[in-house]
Write an enzyme that holds these catalytic residues in place. Structure first.
Site, PDB file in Angstrom:
ATOM      1  N   SER A 124       2.571 -39.196   9.154  1.00 16.87           N
ATOM      2  CA  SER A 124       3.656 -39.444   9.945  1.00 16.87           C
ATOM      3  C   SER A 124       4.092 -40.969  10.554  1.00 16.87           C
ATOM      4  CB  SER A 124       3.104 -38.787  11.345  1.00 16.87           C
ATOM      5  OG  SER A 124       4.034 -38.949  12.556  1.00 16.87           O
ATOM      6  N   TYR A 148      -2.723 -36.537  18.516  1.00  9.81           N
ATOM      7  CA  TYR A 148      -2.023 -36.421  17.294  1.00  9.81           C
ATOM      8  C   TYR A 148      -1.909 -38.059  16.567  1.00  9.81           C
ATOM      9  CZ  TYR A 148       2.066 -35.357  14.170  1.00  9.81           C
ATOM     10  OH  TYR A 148       2.844 -35.295  13.139  1.00  9.81           O
TER      11      TYR A 148
HETATM   12  P1  NAD Z   1       5.302 -26.718  11.291  1.00 10.05           P
HETATM   13  O1  NAD Z   1       4.639 -26.294  12.613  1.00 10.05           O
HETATM   14  O2  NAD Z   1       6.722 -25.955  10.772  1.00 10.05           O
HETATM   15  O3  NAD Z   1       4.322 -26.588  10.168  1.00 10.05           O
HETATM   16  C1  NAD Z   1       2.949 -26.919   9.954  1.00 10.05           C
HETATM   17  C2  NAD Z   1       2.222 -25.678   9.231  1.00 10.05           C
HETATM   18  O4  NAD Z   1       0.840 -26.115   9.345  1.00 10.05           O
HETATM   19  C3  NAD Z   1       2.336 -24.172   9.627  1.00 10.05           C
HETATM   20  O5  NAD Z   1       2.629 -23.286   8.412  1.00 10.05           O
HETATM   21  C4  NAD Z   1       1.110 -23.879  10.350  1.00 10.05           C
HETATM   22  O6  NAD Z   1       0.781 -22.702  10.121  1.00 10.05           O
HETATM   23  C5  NAD Z   1       0.114 -24.916   9.514  1.00 10.05           C
HETATM   24  N1  NAD Z   1      -1.228 -24.994   9.951  1.00 10.05           N
HETATM   25  C6  NAD Z   1      -1.454 -25.228  11.305  1.00 10.05           C
HETATM   26  N2  NAD Z   1      -2.878 -25.166  11.286  1.00 10.05           N
HETATM   27  C7  NAD Z   1      -3.500 -24.845  10.081  1.00 10.05           C
HETATM   28  C8  NAD Z   1      -4.783 -24.548   9.859  1.00 10.05           C
HETATM   29  N3  NAD Z   1      -5.851 -24.577  10.307  1.00 10.05           N
HETATM   30  N4  NAD Z   1      -4.920 -24.113   8.416  1.00 10.05           N
HETATM   31  C9  NAD Z   1      -3.820 -24.110   7.560  1.00 10.05           C
HETATM   32  N5  NAD Z   1      -2.527 -24.476   7.904  1.00 10.05           N
HETATM   33  C10 NAD Z   1      -2.377 -24.735   9.312  1.00 10.05           C
HETATM   34  O7  NAD Z   1       5.605 -28.300  11.164  1.00 10.05           O
HETATM   35  P2  NAD Z   1       6.021 -29.288  10.030  1.00 10.05           P
HETATM   36  O8  NAD Z   1       6.853 -30.223  11.012  1.00 10.05           O
HETATM   37  O9  NAD Z   1       6.456 -28.670   8.969  1.00 10.05           O
HETATM   38  O10 NAD Z   1       4.563 -30.274   9.767  1.00 10.05           O
HETATM   39  C11 NAD Z   1       4.032 -30.166   8.717  1.00 10.05           C
HETATM   40  C12 NAD Z   1       3.445 -31.642   8.533  1.00 10.05           C
HETATM   41  O11 NAD Z   1       4.547 -32.619   8.769  1.00 10.05           O
HETATM   42  C13 NAD Z   1       2.401 -31.877   9.667  1.00 10.05           C
HETATM   43  O12 NAD Z   1       1.283 -32.446   9.251  1.00 10.05           O
HETATM   44  C14 NAD Z   1       3.096 -32.859  10.727  1.00 10.05           C
HETATM   45  O13 NAD Z   1       2.115 -33.555  11.405  1.00 10.05           O
HETATM   46  C15 NAD Z   1       3.947 -33.605   9.619  1.00 10.05           C
HETATM   47  N6  NAD Z   1       4.971 -34.277  10.186  1.00 10.05           N
HETATM   48  C16 NAD Z   1       5.924 -33.482  10.753  1.00 10.05           C
HETATM   49  C17 NAD Z   1       6.995 -34.286  11.478  1.00 10.05           C
HETATM   50  C18 NAD Z   1       8.457 -33.475  11.693  1.00 10.05           C
HETATM   51  O14 NAD Z   1       9.154 -34.193  12.615  1.00 10.05           O
HETATM   52  N7  NAD Z   1       8.481 -32.128  11.794  1.00 10.05           N
HETATM   53  C19 NAD Z   1       7.136 -35.750  11.501  1.00 10.05           C
HETATM   54  C20 NAD Z   1       6.079 -36.282  11.103  1.00 10.05           C
HETATM   55  C21 NAD Z   1       4.917 -35.513  10.414  1.00 10.05           C
END
Ligand code: NAD
Length: 279
Positions: A164, A177
């Site tokens: 991130s 986080y």
């Molecule tokens: P999201 O909530 O849509 O997806 C997260 C996924 O992780 C979901 O499918 C959830 O069920 C799964 N998950 C959570 N705990 C879990 C576990 N214990 N075992 C297996 N799966 C698990 O969110 P997203 O935005 O798609 O996030 C995906 C990644 O991207 C994360 O690592 C997040 O930190 C990172 N990220 C997202 C953003 C953003 O702006 N959306 C920015 C920077 C980083």
């Protein structure tokens, strides 16, 4: 223009990752979902990991197999060692091996520092950091067992850690986080250094603000969107596909010499936009 429009999608060459086996954790939602589909479009067979929400995972599998490759949904909690080991055993049994790991699963448990419980702190570290450690370790054991297969890829394996912008941008109210992503950065670099001699490439993608359920509060209302856009020089909120395409590129042999790097996919969020007019 959105990254999801047809013109952009059609530029993925369907043979780029042909014959490769990919595992994407947390692939039934948001970034993981778009990444799993992009890998399938690029010709990889894909395991769609999920911890809850089997129907969504099956839907992702359907979208992937429509591109003529194999896919399957595997349930596992990435923070549980036994479940991660079992998931990797199953993948090797059913798909033969693993070539690409996208350690994507992650979550937030936000609170002001003085109100944050140990449970909130621990949960985020367990999933976002220990989860990536466990998946990377199990994938690496398989990469080392198999070694390089030149017809498939120049590398013995590729690990892409989903980090991130908060691996470098401090984030008040989200100390758990931000600490987890800072940890991911150093874990990724250390693994990259340790494993490069074995032809394993470890890199990270650091998304900025991407429109997914994890950050709905930041883009759902016009006021929130306006606030957010002030932080993004490129002037648009990211789509999950923006990240999927970056992962496909990093995983492919086109980027075989990229080792231990974080690719920021953030519309310029890490360019200190507050200094565009000030400072
Ligand atoms: P999201 O909530 O849509 O997806 C997260 C996924 O992780 C979901 O499918 C959830 O069920 C799964 N998950 C959570 N705990 C879990 C576990 N214990 N075992 C297996 N799966 C698990 O969110 P997203 O935005 O798609 O996030 C995906 C990644 O991207 C994360 O690592 C997040 O930190 C990172 N990220 C997202 C953003 C953003 O702006 N959306 C920015 C920077 C980083």
């Amino acid at each position: 223009m959105s990254a999801t429009d047809g013109a952009t999608q059609n530029v993925i060459p369907g043979h780029l990752l042909k014959g490769q086996k990919a595992l994407v954790t947390g692939a039934n939602s948001g970034i993981g979902r778009a990444t799993a589909i992009a890998l399938g479009r690029a010709g990889a067979d894909v395991v769609v990991n999920y911890v809850a929400g089997r129907e969504d995972a099956e839907q992702v599998v359907e979208e992937i197999t429509a591109h003529g490759v194999r896919a399957a949904a595997y349930e596992a909690d990435v923070s549980d060692e036994d479940q991660v080991v079992a998931m990797m055993d199953r993948m090797v049994g059913e798909f033969g091996t693993i070539d690409i790991l996208v350690a994507n699963a992650g979550l937030q448990r936000d609170a002001p520092f003085t109100e944050m419980s140990v449970a909130q702190w621990q949960k985020v570290l367990d999933v976002n950091l220990t989860g990536q450690f466990l998946c990377a370790r199990e994938a690496t054991r398989e990469f080392l067992r198999r070694g390089v297969v030149p017809e498939v890829s120049r590398a013995a394996g590729k690990i892409i850690c989903m980090s991130s912008v908060h691996q470098v941008i401090p984030w008040a109210g989200h100390v758990n986080y931000a600490s987890s992503k800072g940890g991911v950065q150093m874990m990724m670099q250390t693994l990259a250094q340790e494993l490069a001699p074995q032809k394993i490439r470890v890199n990270a993608v650091a998304p900025g603000a991407i429109r997914t359920p994890i950050n709905r509060d930041a883009w759902e209302t016009p006021e929130a969107r306006e606030d957010l856009l002030r932080l993004i020089p490129y002037g648009r909120i990211g789509d999950p596909e923006d990240i999927g395409y970056a992962v496909v590129g990093l995983a492919s042999d086109l980027m075989d010499y990229v080792v231990g790097t974080t690719l920021y996919v953030d519309g310029g969020m890490t360019l200190f936009p507050g200094f565009a007019t000030g400072g």
